[in-house]
Design a protein around this motif. Structure first.
Motif, mmCIF file in Angstrom:
data_model
loop_
_atom_site.group_PDB
_atom_site.id
_atom_site.type_symbol
_atom_site.label_atom_id
_atom_site.label_comp_id
_atom_site.label_asym_id
_atom_site.label_seq_id
_atom_site.Cartn_x
_atom_site.Cartn_y
_atom_site.Cartn_z
ATOM 1 N N THR A 35 0.843 -1.196 0.000
ATOM 2 C CA THR A 35 0.000 0.000 0.000
ATOM 3 C C THR A 35 0.880 1.249 0.000
ATOM 4 O OG1 THR A 35 -1.708 -1.157 1.232
ATOM 5 C CG2 THR A 35 -1.826 1.252 1.207
ATOM 6 N N PRO A 36 0.600 2.214 -0.870
ATOM 7 C CA PRO A 36 1.387 3.458 -0.886
ATOM 8 C C PRO A 36 1.323 4.159 0.473
ATOM 9 C CG PRO A 36 0.015 3.315 -2.845
ATOM 10 C CD PRO A 36 -0.427 2.208 -1.934
ATOM 11 N N LYS A 37 2.370 4.907 0.758
ATOM 12 C CA LYS A 37 2.450 5.641 2.017
ATOM 13 C C LYS A 37 1.684 6.958 1.907
ATOM 14 C CE LYS A 37 5.879 7.586 5.217
ATOM 15 N NZ LYS A 37 7.333 7.773 5.460
ATOM 16 N N LYS A 38 0.844 7.229 2.883
ATOM 17 C CA LYS A 38 0.101 8.490 2.861
ATOM 18 C C LYS A 38 1.046 9.656 3.149
ATOM 19 C CE LYS A 38 -4.464 6.650 3.883
ATOM 20 N NZ LYS A 38 -5.697 6.773 4.687
ATOM 21 N N THR A 39 0.780 10.785 2.498
ATOM 22 C CA THR A 39 1.664 11.934 2.626
ATOM 23 C C THR A 39 1.037 13.021 3.486
ATOM 24 O OG1 THR A 39 0.821 13.028 0.646
ATOM 25 C CG2 THR A 39 2.581 11.427 0.329
ATOM 26 N N ALA A 40 1.877 13.954 3.916
ATOM 27 C CA ALA A 40 1.443 14.961 4.879
ATOM 28 C C ALA A 40 0.495 15.997 4.283
ATOM 29 C CB ALA A 40 2.672 15.664 5.464
ATOM 30 N N ASN A 41 0.881 16.554 3.145
ATOM 31 C CA ASN A 41 0.103 17.654 2.577
ATOM 32 C C ASN A 41 0.316 17.704 1.068
ATOM 33 O OD1 ASN A 41 -1.512 19.947 2.441
ATOM 34 N ND2 ASN A 41 0.216 21.334 2.816
ATOM 35 N N PRO A 42 -0.266 16.762 0.310
ATOM 36 C CA PRO A 42 0.009 16.672 -1.126
ATOM 37 C C PRO A 42 -0.493 17.884 -1.904
ATOM 38 C CG PRO A 42 -1.847 15.274 -0.539
ATOM 39 C CD PRO A 42 -1.258 15.767 0.753
ATOM 40 N N VAL A 138 12.556 12.807 -4.263
ATOM 41 C CA VAL A 138 12.636 14.239 -4.001
ATOM 42 C C VAL A 138 12.170 15.027 -5.222
ATOM 43 C CG1 VAL A 138 14.433 14.050 -2.270
ATOM 44 C CG2 VAL A 138 15.074 14.275 -4.677
ATOM 45 N N LEU A 139 11.927 16.301 -5.028
ATOM 46 C CA LEU A 139 11.367 17.126 -6.089
ATOM 47 C C LEU A 139 12.291 17.227 -7.298
ATOM 48 C CD1 LEU A 139 9.122 18.963 -7.101
ATOM 49 C CD2 LEU A 139 10.194 20.860 -5.871
ATOM 50 N N ARG A 140 13.594 17.395 -7.079
ATOM 51 C CA ARG A 140 14.505 17.602 -8.215
ATOM 52 C C ARG A 140 14.494 16.408 -9.166
ATOM 53 N NH1 ARG A 140 19.051 14.692 -6.521
ATOM 54 N NH2 ARG A 140 19.099 14.503 -4.255
ATOM 55 N N ASN A 170 6.083 16.190 2.438
ATOM 56 C CA ASN A 170 7.066 15.674 3.386
ATOM 57 C C ASN A 170 8.468 16.107 2.982
ATOM 58 O OD1 ASN A 170 4.887 13.160 3.028
ATOM 59 N ND2 ASN A 170 5.353 13.714 5.146
ATOM 60 N N LYS A 171 9.374 16.075 3.929
ATOM 61 C CA LYS A 171 10.789 16.305 3.656
ATOM 62 C C LYS A 171 11.485 14.944 3.543
ATOM 63 C CE LYS A 171 11.085 20.849 3.790
ATOM 64 N NZ LYS A 171 11.601 21.648 2.655
ATOM 65 N N VAL A 172 12.454 14.881 2.641
ATOM 66 C CA VAL A 172 13.160 13.627 2.389
ATOM 67 C C VAL A 172 14.665 13.876 2.499
ATOM 68 C CG1 VAL A 172 13.588 11.791 0.711
ATOM 69 C CG2 VAL A 172 11.314 12.819 0.874
ATOM 70 N N GLU A 185 15.199 17.592 1.621
ATOM 71 C CA GLU A 185 14.665 18.213 0.411
ATOM 72 C C GLU A 185 13.156 17.995 0.345
ATOM 73 O OE1 GLU A 185 16.818 17.303 -3.233
ATOM 74 O OE2 GLU A 185 18.374 16.294 -2.060
ATOM 75 N N LYS A 186 12.510 18.736 -0.565
ATOM 76 C CA LYS A 186 11.077 18.556 -0.760
ATOM 77 C C LYS A 186 10.807 17.176 -1.356
ATOM 78 C CE LYS A 186 9.878 23.414 -1.634
ATOM 79 N NZ LYS A 186 9.305 24.373 -2.630
#
Length: 521
Positions: A35-42, A138-140, A170-172, A185-186
């Motif tokens: 199951t995918p991990k739920k994120t904080a604030n997508p 991460v975002l990049r 979330n931060k990674v 990072e984002k």
């Protein structure tokens, strides 16, 4: 949001009986439910309109709460069972054993207009195959994957696609260059789309474990789903034909890479699509200066195994590993070797044909091979931008050979170096090129038009992606959209975007993200 969901992979193939999301060796199974991990604030940053349409979705669908939740891993659609695939692979020439989807989770399969698609999240959390990693992205790296997969499609390069790009909220923690300098990072999630995410390593893992039963089950499934034209009755000859087609698809993909100056950066066997699609956009890069020895991957810096000029050879090496994996089903060494030999011969033919097209030559003449080889040698003498050179070469006039250098002068990083003996060699080559063009029954204008359909004006240069990343880190996502739209028409002039048709700026020569990338990029 209505999708025509038709799961096949996780219905027809053997599943991992364990439902625990713990790192482990998974035996006799093609995948594990997860199951995918739920994120904080997508937060959704971008959606591909073309992929929406391909899936039977609308722009309104993409703005719904359900779309956001599903494609960031925060909601699992009813009657779907997400999973991570099991596979192995050779990494940098060494057998690595079990690898698998360490940060990818397949959500479900969709069929629209008779075309099947698998939707997969990259960066949606850990799986049994994550090893020591966290399964996040991460975002990049997500921006690079999202933009490049869609850009490659519009370049005409066989590729997996991307549906959406989102922030996880979330931060990674990541170490960009694996040098001990970790930083937060984002976090981000990319929704990837493909008819299949099967790769060479999907078959290697079962052959390595001598699990011929699961190997046969997976290959039979692959043929029925993706190579059905080979027939319903599967025999050893069918397996051989399957391997032959995979070889041809791989060859075609790599010829396209060479045509546009794309360097994958990490051609491990677990990163080679069974459908001949460019897959797993990690430390990829675009040639700035034409250089057969260039690789974007810092991990590959010493041996340069995956350098631009070696990609065709690595394609062959990887196919050899796939041949070894399929051998238990075929048991015909000469036949398999014949397919590999055909790859060598056909690649030389296809590569020369591709270079002819880049030069605007539509007929075949015996001396073309030497004309191409001498050009490639000249391109290495002084730093020459590949994209600009071939695009501007279309302005060459065959009755003005000594103006050839003027036509391509903007492609040289150090124009003053193009003098003396170097200039003489260039003028000699342009004279030979002009003579060769006299054998073509086309005008300069007709040739220009044709050349501009194979030599792109715009590619996703490394510094362009980095500018979008730098802006996004500050909360400005406009450049993502600008580049996305620009790269949808890579062969068009788009004079309003002329600023992107320029050589790599000097500040980007040695900047992290522009010239140096790692597998975490």
């Amino acid at each position: 949001m209505k999708l025509n969901i038709k799961d096949k992979f996780n219905v027809a193939l053997p599943a991992d009986p364990s439902l625990e999301n713990t790192r482990r060796q998974v035996k006799n199974s093609c995948f594990s439910y997860v199951t995918p991990k739920k994120t904080a604030n997508p937060e959704l940053l971008h959606v591909s309109p073309e992929m929406l349409q391909n899936l039977g979705l609308t722009e309104a669908d993409s703005k719904s709460e359900t779309f956001l939740k599903v494609f960031t891993g925060n909601q699992v659609l009813p009657n779907t069972k997400p999973y991570a695939m099991c596979y192995g692979g050779h990494q940098f020439g060494n057998w690595a054993g079990q690898l698998g989807d360490g940060r990818a989770i397949n959500l479900f399969e969709v069929e629209h207009n008779s075309q099947p698609w698998i939707l997969q999240l990259k960066g949606a959390g850990e799986t049994p195959y994550s090893r020591t990693a966290d399964g996040l992205a991460v975002l990049r790296s997500s921006i690079r994957e999202y933009l490049c997969s869609e850009a490659m499609y519009h370049l005409g390069v066989p590729t997996t696609r991307a549906l959406s790009l989102a922030l996880s909220g979330n931060k990674v923690l990541r170490d960009v260059l694996y040098n001990g300098n970790s930083a937060y990072e984002k976090g981000a999630v990319v929704a990837r789309v493909s008819p299949s995410f099967l790769r060479f390593g999907s078959y290697q893992i079962f052959a390595a474990r001598q699990d011929n039963e699961t190997l046969k089950t997976l290959v039979d499934f692959t043929i029925k789903q993706h190579f059905s034209h080979l027939g319903n009755i599967i025999t050893p000859e069918t397996y051989l034909e399957f391997f032959k087609e995979v070889s041809e698809l791989t060859l075609d993909m790599i010829v396209h890479w060479q045509r546009v100056g794309f360097v994958h950066g990490v051609m491990n066997t677990d990163n080679m699509s069974i459908l001949g699609l460019t897959i797993d956009y990690g430390p990829y890069g675009w040639l700035e200066g034409f250089d057969y020895g260039w690789t974007p991957n810092t991990t590959d810096k010493q041996h340069k195994r995956y350098r631009y000029g070696n990609q065709p050879n690595i394609g062959l090496w990887n196919l050899m590993q796939l041949a070894n994996a399929l051998y238990p089903l075929i048991e015909d060494v000469p036949a398999l070797e014949g397919v590999l030999e055909a790859y060598k011969t056909n690649f030389d033919i296809a590569s020369l044909s591709m270079m002819r097209s880049k030069l605007g030559l539509r007929t075949e003449v015996d001396g073309d091979k030497f004309l191409v080889q001498d050009l490639e040698e000249q391109l290495h003498v002084t730093e020459t931008d590949m994209t600009i050179f071939f695009r501007n070469l279309s302005d060459f006039k065959k009755d003005e050979p000594f103006n050839g250098l003027k036509a391509v002068e903007d492609s040289f990083y150090m124009p003053k170096e193009v003098s003396g003996a170097i200039e003489e060699k260039w003028n000699d080559w342009f004279q030979r090129y002009a003579t060769r063009l006299e054998q073509e029954p086309f005008s300069d204008e007709e040739r220009k038009e044709k050349m501009n359909t194979v030599n792109p004006k715009y590619v996703l240069r490394n510094y362009m992606a980095q500018l979008a990343i730098d802006a996004a880190d500050k909360g400005n996502y406009k450049l993502i959209d600008e580049l996305f739209l620009l790269l949808k028409q890579p062969y068009s002039e788009q004079s309003e975007h002329q600023k992107w048709f320029s050589k790599r700026p000097e500040w980007a020569r040695n900047k992290v993200g522009c010239s140096m990338l790692s597998c975490s990029s």
